[in-house]
Design an enzyme around this catalytic site. Structure first.
Site: not given
Ligand SMILES: Cc1cc2nc3c(=O)[nH]c(=O)nc-3n(C[C@H](O)[C@H](O)[C@H](O)COP(=O)(O)OP(=O)(O)OC[C@H]3O[C@@H](n4cnc5c(N)ncnc54)[C@H](O)[C@@H]3O)c2cc1C
Length: 405
Positions: A125, A128, A244, A371-372
């Site tokens: 998928q 991100s 998902e 979680n957030e």
């Molecule tokens: C093990 C694993 C597997 C994954 N597999 C896939 C995959 O197969 N395909 C794919 O596309 N993606 C995948 N991901 C990515 C995952 O979907 C993203 O990591 C996730 O959506 C968070 O995005 P980010 O890492 O950019 O963090 P960010 O969105 O930048 O968040 C950073 C911090 O800010 C907080 N935050 C962000 N927005 C808000 C809000 N509105 N209110 C409060 N707090 C907020 C978050 O909780 C976090 O603590 C995977 C991630 C992991 C860890």
């Protein structure tokens, strides 16, 4: 809520349990963090598919069985009970396949779906990006159509689980920057072996490398590989995200680790502790047990809704939030009681420790909604709290990008 198996469900459970028991040597045992031998895992999924236990809820013409969510849940429960490892193509089955079923052409369904269920093709998928995870609609990977109708894709995805092993992926792209950010998106199926696709594994703190950076350098995708209409990618992506949440949070089975399993492992060490330290561990196990019951029953409520033909609601988010929190607490407890090097399980490739498992679980609290973000969904959609302020609603993606948003 209805807790008891109906006579049909009990018969199904007995059939599944007998199959898992008969084939336990071929199916192997869950062994913790490091267990991904792709060839073995593909064979295991094909064995389960041929027996009728993969894609149970999928329509028959998509290669599934046209069964009920309850039947699928019973398989999940029995596989967890027997300690059988999860399916390698879980993202394909849980997220990509349903998206193709709802939005793909008949030709795409015929070419892709049954092979996906048998793990002949693995799927990933591609959503991100470095600057868009929780705020998925801010993604920048762009797709531009040429005069022949083909699309040219340039950009980068990240955290793509299984991309290094995948044959295909569902890819969300920006096709129009001059409309609001949720509007100008389009979804495609991409051939992961196509020229211009580069996959670089990322090393995780668990020692594994299950997810990847994926680069697209003028990758050509025929228009026949589009999923849904041009500009309708957000609606298509919501199908994926809803599936998902269900895959990760629903059904009433534990995420990664059960309280019974941990209790079995720590029982002997706890019995050898002085009474005052035993009490602390017992209290923690008791707390975990109570929360596991909450997770289980929330999952059953969701299944009851599904079996009555209702769509899953935000309770799947609550299940995922509580499930990952409980699993992390249990892994922390096991490491504290058993020590850093205690072995959790072994495969032909080597053993993995409780600490390896402990290092995998934080990722589960991020993947598929942090979680957030899940708390925001619960706050807004379950508790009816006022929504977060959204300042980007009336701006085009180009304006937002220029402002560095
Ligand atoms: C093990 C694993 C597997 C994954 N597999 C896939 C995959 O197969 N395909 C794919 O596309 N993606 C995948 N991901 C990515 C995952 O979907 C993203 O990591 C996730 O959506 C968070 O995005 P980010 O890492 O950019 O963090 P960010 O969105 O930048 O968040 C950073 C911090 O800010 C907080 N935050 C962000 N927005 C808000 C809000 N509105 N209110 C409060 N707090 C907020 C978050 O909780 C976090 O603590 C995977 C991630 C992991 C860890």
């Amino acid at each position: 809520m209805d807790f008891d198996d109906t006579p049909d469900e009990a018969a199904w459970r007995a059939e599944v349990r007998a199959f898992l028991d008969e084939h336990k040597d071929e199916l192997g045992q869950r062994a913790g963090a490091r267990e991904l031998d792709a060839t073995v895992a593909r064979r295991r999924q094909a064995l389960l598919y041929d027996a009728g236990y993969v894609g149970v809820t999928w329509p028959v013409d998509a290669g599934g069985r046209g069964g009920t969510p309850m039947q699928q849940s019973i398989i999940d429960q029995e596989m967890a009970r027997a300690g059988v490892p999860g399916l390698i193509n879980l993202i394909g089955i849980g997220m990509c396949g349903p998206t193709v079923i709802y939005h793909g052409s008949e030709d795409q369904k015929r070419r892709y779906l049954q092979r996906l269920l048998r793990a002949e093709d693995l799927w990933c998928q591609l959503f991100s990006e470095p600057a868009s995870g929780s705020d998925l609609a801010a993604l920048r990977t762009k797709a531009v159509q040429d005069e022949r109708g083909d699309w040219h894709v340039t950009g980068q995805k990240v955290w793509t689980t299984l991309a290094h092993l995948s044959d295909y992926g569902i890819l969300l792209t920006r096709t129009d920057p001059d409309v609001a950010k949720h509007r100008g998106l389009t979804m495609f199926v991409v051939d992961m072996k196509a020229p211009g696709v580069t996959v670089r594994p990322l090393k995780q703190m668990s020692g594994g490398a299950d997810f990847n950076e994926v680069f697209f350098d003028d990758v050509v995708i025929p228009d026949s590989e589009r999923l849904g209409e041009v500009g309708d990618g957000w609606r298509v992506a919501l199908t994926t995200l809803m599936s998902e949440r269900l895959t990760l949070g629903g059904g009433g089975t534990e995420i990664g680790l059960s309280v019974e399993e941990v209790t079995r492992h720590v029982a002997a060490q706890v019995a050898a502790l002085p009474p005052e330290r035993q009490a602390l561990v017992r209290q923690q196990l008791g707390r975990s047990y109570v929360s596991s019951l909450g997770i289980r029953y929330t999952g059953y409520r969701l299944l009851t809704a599904l079996s009555q033909g209702n769509l899953p609601g935000p309770e799947a988010s609550a299940g995922k939030l509580a499930g990952t929190t409980a699993a992390r607490d249990l892994a922390d407890l096991a490491v504290r009681v058993l020590g850093d090097d205690a072995v959790y399980g072994a495969t032909a490739d080597g053993s993995s420790t409780w600490q390896d498992l402990q290092a995998v679980l934080p990722g589960m609290a991020i993947a598929g909604g942090t979680n957030e973000v899940l708390r925001n969904i619960i706050g807004e959609r379950v508790l009816g709290l006022p929504p977060e302020p959204r300042a980007d609603k009336d701006k085009t993606f180009r304006e937002l990008a220029a402002a560095g948003a």
